[in-house]
Design an enzyme around this catalytic site. Structure first.
Site, mmCIF file in Angstrom:
data_model
loop_
_atom_site.group_PDB
_atom_site.id
_atom_site.type_symbol
_atom_site.label_atom_id
_atom_site.label_comp_id
_atom_site.label_asym_id
_atom_site.label_seq_id
_atom_site.Cartn_x
_atom_site.Cartn_y
_atom_site.Cartn_z
ATOM 1 N N GLU A 171 0.042 8.634 -8.600
ATOM 2 C CA GLU A 171 -0.943 9.643 -8.254
ATOM 3 C C GLU A 171 -0.413 10.538 -7.131
ATOM 4 O O GLU A 171 0.313 10.083 -6.248
ATOM 5 C CB GLU A 171 -2.253 8.976 -7.835
ATOM 6 C CG GLU A 171 -2.883 8.231 -9.010
ATOM 7 C CD GLU A 171 -4.272 7.671 -8.724
ATOM 8 O OE1 GLU A 171 -5.136 7.813 -9.590
ATOM 9 O OE2 GLU A 171 -4.490 7.094 -7.652
ATOM 10 N N CYS A 175 -0.004 15.004 -0.765
ATOM 11 C CA CYS A 175 0.285 13.599 -0.489
ATOM 12 C C CYS A 175 1.064 13.039 -1.676
ATOM 13 O O CYS A 175 0.558 12.983 -2.795
ATOM 14 C CB CYS A 175 -1.046 12.865 -0.294
ATOM 15 S SG CYS A 175 -0.817 11.123 0.032
ATOM 16 N N CYS A 210 3.727 -1.278 -4.921
ATOM 17 C CA CYS A 210 4.353 -1.497 -3.614
ATOM 18 C C CYS A 210 4.712 -2.971 -3.501
ATOM 19 O O CYS A 210 3.980 -3.827 -4.010
ATOM 20 C CB CYS A 210 3.356 -1.118 -2.508
ATOM 21 S SG CYS A 210 4.093 -1.065 -0.860
ATOM 22 N N CYS A 235 -0.355 -4.998 2.204
ATOM 23 C CA CYS A 235 -1.321 -4.746 3.281
ATOM 24 C C CYS A 235 -2.711 -5.020 2.718
ATOM 25 O O CYS A 235 -3.046 -4.525 1.630
ATOM 26 C CB CYS A 235 -1.187 -3.318 3.788
ATOM 27 S SG CYS A 235 0.503 -2.964 4.307
ATOM 28 N N CYS A 250 -5.254 -2.180 1.571
ATOM 29 C CA CYS A 250 -4.731 -1.073 0.758
ATOM 30 C C CYS A 250 -4.805 -1.387 -0.726
ATOM 31 O O CYS A 250 -4.356 -2.448 -1.179
ATOM 32 C CB CYS A 250 -3.274 -0.805 1.164
ATOM 33 S SG CYS A 250 -2.473 0.423 0.118
ATOM 34 N N CYS A 293 -6.943 8.059 1.435
ATOM 35 C CA CYS A 293 -5.853 7.151 1.837
ATOM 36 C C CYS A 293 -6.119 5.748 1.353
ATOM 37 O O CYS A 293 -7.208 5.210 1.559
ATOM 38 C CB CYS A 293 -5.767 7.015 3.351
ATOM 39 S SG CYS A 293 -5.574 8.505 4.223
#
Ligand code: SAH
Ligand code: SF4
Length: 398
Positions: free
Chosen positions: A121, A134, A141, A145, A148, A373
């Site tokens: 995205e 962004c 990933c 975290c 997230c 975010c």
């Protein structure tokens, strides 16, 4: 004729039979582009000029069809088309938020014949006087975290330099920002880039570095490194390399003021604890009051949002030219945290403001389209997850 190809006694590559086999030129550095032209038999004394012409066609004018590149001879255009493509990621969906934020779900080239490629995205956030794109650096990933959404998706693969640059190209296509759109060149829509999409950019170092070199090249996309911010969760050994080889602005996802809390929020902290991280920040080259490191701090209710935390944050950052960005936590399905109360965020911000840091709260943008975010995730993975929920719902309870 100056533009004719002298290929008679040169070792050249035969044109590939299928479109898929043609090499994508997007994301090649100038040297790599020159080498690609040499491989198809361009005479040595033409390489530099042809590289510049091709570079301008791709990055200044946004052209992807060789037939349109009329600064090149017809013969060369045909030859290029036989060997190469200039391919951006493909837009699967575009969503527009009520606040003007736009999010594109992009499909990348497939690594497995017959199966669709992975997805990432990209988000465009228009603001007064600027527009920020962004960009994602990885599909998923490796880090986990706990606040997230991307962190719940395993790493599928790194993006190539072309796929990173391609996100800016796609955004410029969709926003109508190439010279032929009639827009004034000074009136840019994408003025800033943040490497804050999916993935940890410092775990895809070479591709991110090459992509940002292309994006900031004075000819072409021409976005200065001062307008590019790379955000990292704290890959300490790579921060020094980023300073030396990338030279963009740096953002650190700090999110806590002691190792105990940060170990839980950003598990990478167990490998690179805060003292080492802050030391790497102090050593980042070129820091000054005009060139500060941004410290991102996600506001999690009852976890890291006390006024004692705020005071400790200010104390920790003393001596580092810093900006503090307080990010209200953006929830996602199944997220284990709550966003701090607004009154608490304001009190926290007051402490930070009084210490001399200006307007630090980041307004959440595009929450209605899950573009804020930490909300990004590949659509297919989301679909699979929701399928699982549906199946779980359908199970008779014990
Ligand atoms: N991997 C890099 C860059 C991508 S994340 C990094 O971690 O820095 C971009 C920013 O969004 C980071 O500061 C990250 O901590 C923050 N973020 C992640 N999930 C979030 C959430 N749910 N709400 C608010 N911010 C979040
Ligand atoms: Fe990865 Fe950054 Fe999300 Fe952490 S915050 S899981 S490093 S994308």
């Amino acid at each position: 004729m100056a533009t004719s190809l002298d290929i008679s006694h040169r070792k050249t590559e035969a044109a590939p039979e299928t479109a898929a086999a043609r090499k994508n030129l997007l994301g090649l550095t100038r040297d790599e582009l020159g080498a690609a032209l040499a491989l198809i038999g361009l005479p040595k004394n033409q390489i530099r000029m042809r590289t510049t012409q091709l570079w301008n066609a791709i990055y200044t004018r946004g052209q992807s069809d060789f037939a349109e590149m009329t600064t090149l001879s017809k013969e060369l255009r045909e030859k290029l088309a036989g060997h190469f493509v200039v391919a951006r990621p493909e837009i699967v969906t575009e969503q527009k938020s009520v606040d003007g934020t736009r999010k594109w779900l992009l499909r990348l080239a497939s690594d497995r014949p017959g199966l669709p490629g992975p997805e990432v995205e990209t988000v465009y956030i228009p603001e007064e006087g600027r527009g920020t794109l962004c960009i994602s650096s990885q599909v998923g990933c490796t880090l986990t975290c706990t606040f997230c959404h991307t962190g719940t998706q395993k790493l599928v693969r790194n993006l190539t330099a072309g796929e990173i640059v391609g996100q800016l190209m796609v955004a410029r296509d969709a926003l109508g920002e190439w010279p032929n759109s009639g827009r004034n060149a000074d009136d840019r829509l994408v003025t800033n880039i943040v490497m804050m999409g999916m993935g940890e950019p410092l775990y895809n170092f070479e591709n991110v570095r090459d992509a940002l070199d292309i994006v900031s090249d004075g000819e072409g996309l021409s976005l200065s490194k001062r307008r590019i911010t790379l955000s990292t969760s704290g890959v300490v050994p790579m921060i020094e390399r980023a300073g030396a080889e990338i030279g963009s602005m740096l953002a650190i996802s700090l999110h806590a003021v002691n190792d105990e809390t940060r170990d839980k929020l950003v598990p990478l902290n167990k490998k690179y604890p805060m003292a080492e991280l802050l030391e790497a920040c102090r050593n980042y080259p070129g820091l000054s009051n005009a060139r500060r490191i941004t410290f991102e701090y996600v506001m999690l209710k009852g976890v890291n949002d006390s006024l004692a935390d705020a005071k400790e944050l200010v104390r920790l950052l003393k001596g580092i030219p810093a900006k503090i960005n307080l990010i209200p936590f953006n929830p996602w399905p199944g997220s284990p945290y709550e966003c701090s109360d607004w009154a608490q965020i304001e009190k926290f911000a007051d402490v930070v403001n009084r210490a001399g840091y200006a307007s630090p709260v980041r307004t959440p943008r595009g929450r209605d389209i899950m573009a804020a975010c930490g909300q990004l995730k590949s659509e297919t993975v989301k679909a699979r997850a929701s399928e699982r929920f549906k199946k779980a719902d359908a199970q008779p309870s014990a």
